[in-house]
Write a protein that holds these residues in place. Structure first.
Motif, PDB file in Angstrom:
ATOM      1  N   CYS A   1      -2.574   1.024  -0.808  1.00 22.16           N
ATOM      2  CA  CYS A   1      -1.374   1.584  -1.413  1.00 22.16           C
ATOM      3  C   CYS A   1      -0.966   0.740  -2.621  1.00 22.16           C
ATOM      4  CB  CYS A   1      -0.251   1.604  -0.375  1.00 22.16           C
ATOM      5  SG  CYS A   1       1.305   2.210  -1.025  1.00 22.16           S
ATOM      6  N   PRO A   2      -0.796   1.343  -3.792  1.00 21.11           N
ATOM      7  CA  PRO A   2      -0.416   0.565  -4.980  1.00 21.11           C
ATOM      8  C   PRO A   2       0.937  -0.114  -4.837  1.00 21.11           C
ATOM      9  CG  PRO A   2      -1.114   2.771  -5.602  1.00 21.11           C
ATOM     10  CD  PRO A   2      -1.061   2.738  -4.114  1.00 21.11           C
ATOM     11  N   ALA A   3       1.860   0.513  -4.111  1.00 21.41           N
ATOM     12  CA  ALA A   3       3.179  -0.102  -3.932  1.00 21.41           C
ATOM     13  C   ALA A   3       3.063  -1.403  -3.155  1.00 21.41           C
ATOM     14  CB  ALA A   3       4.113   0.856  -3.211  1.00 21.41           C
ATOM     15  N   HIS A   4       2.233  -1.437  -2.135  1.00 15.60           N
ATOM     16  CA  HIS A   4       2.060  -2.655  -1.359  1.00 15.60           C
ATOM     17  C   HIS A   4       1.302  -3.712  -2.161  1.00 15.60           C
ATOM     18  CE1 HIS A   4       3.031   0.011   2.076  1.00 15.60           C
ATOM     19  NE2 HIS A   4       3.722  -1.066   2.419  1.00 15.60           N
TER      20      HIS A   4
ATOM     21  N   ARG B   1       1.498  -8.924  -4.986  1.00 17.39           N
ATOM     22  CA  ARG B   1       1.404  -9.719  -6.215  1.00 17.39           C
ATOM     23  C   ARG B   1       2.735 -10.386  -6.537  1.00 17.39           C
ATOM     24  NH1 ARG B   1      -1.876  -5.279  -8.112  1.00 17.39           N
ATOM     25  NH2 ARG B   1      -0.033  -4.396  -9.113  1.00 17.39           N
ATOM     26  N   ALA B   2       3.822  -9.653  -6.360  1.00 18.46           N
ATOM     27  CA  ALA B   2       5.140 -10.224  -6.636  1.00 18.46           C
ATOM     28  C   ALA B   2       5.434 -11.383  -5.691  1.00 18.46           C
ATOM     29  CB  ALA B   2       6.214  -9.147  -6.504  1.00 18.46           C
ATOM     30  N   ALA B   3       5.080 -11.227  -4.429  1.00 12.57           N
ATOM     31  CA  ALA B   3       5.299 -12.301  -3.465  1.00 12.57           C
ATOM     32  C   ALA B   3       4.451 -13.522  -3.816  1.00 12.57           C
ATOM     33  CB  ALA B   3       4.980 -11.818  -2.057  1.00 12.57           C
TER      34      ALA B   3
ATOM     35  N   SER C   1       5.918 -17.223  -4.823  1.00 18.11           N
ATOM     36  CA  SER C   1       5.540 -18.443  -4.119  1.00 18.11           C
ATOM     37  C   SER C   1       4.977 -19.475  -5.092  1.00 18.11           C
ATOM     38  CB  SER C   1       4.540 -18.134  -3.007  1.00 18.11           C
ATOM     39  OG  SER C   1       3.320 -17.690  -3.548  1.00 18.11           O
ATOM     40  N   MET C   2       4.266 -19.020  -6.121  1.00 12.77           N
ATOM     41  CA  MET C   2       3.754 -19.947  -7.132  1.00 12.77           C
ATOM     42  C   MET C   2       4.907 -20.567  -7.912  1.00 12.77           C
ATOM     43  SD  MET C   2       0.399 -17.843  -8.456  1.00 12.77           S
ATOM     44  CE  MET C   2       0.305 -18.743  -9.979  1.00 12.77           C
ATOM     45  N   GLU C   3       5.907 -19.756  -8.219  1.00 14.55           N
ATOM     46  CA  GLU C   3       7.069 -20.266  -8.937  1.00 14.55           C
ATOM     47  C   GLU C   3       7.837 -21.268  -8.082  1.00 14.55           C
ATOM     48  OE1 GLU C   3      11.200 -18.552 -10.815  1.00 14.55           O
ATOM     49  OE2 GLU C   3       9.442 -17.264 -10.810  1.00 14.55           O
TER      50      GLU C   3
END
Length: 103
Positions: free
Chosen positions: A22-25, A30-32, A36-38
């Motif tokens: 699913c593209p939404a997931h 990716r956002a998560a 976490s990198m930030e």
């Protein structure tokens, strides 16, 4: 058993290999990851600032250590009272303060 849970097949394949169909997931994942990198980057900056504060706290002359609570910590105290720092240590202290401000 003759009744197989046909509705779980798409979910099992998506969860089994770690990819998302699913593209939404996928965007959420990716956002998560970016968040976490930030957070890790911010933690590294905070750790660097703490190390600089500890270094300046150790290098400070005894007469300046009692002013840490009044002036806002070792960095601001050493910056404000640079005239009390021995001449041979002033370059190191200035570099540490500059590094502290840039992080």
């Amino acid at each position: 058993f003759w009744l197989k849970p046909f509705w779980l097949k798409p979910f099992a394949s998506a969860l089994g290999n770690g990819s998302f169909n699913c593209p939404a997931h996928a965007r959420t994942y990716r956002a998560a990851t970016m968040m976490s990198m930030e957070a890790a980057r911010e933690a590294a900056k905070e750790k660097a600032k703490e190390q600089i504060e500890a270094q300046l706290g150790e290098q400070a002359p005894g007469s300046l250590k009692m002013l840490f609570p009044c002036c806002g910590g070792p960095v601001k105290t050493m910056e404000t009272c640079m005239c009390a720092v021995p001449a041979d240590q002033q370059d190191q202290v200035k570099n540490a303060i500059e590094k502290y401000k840039n992080t």
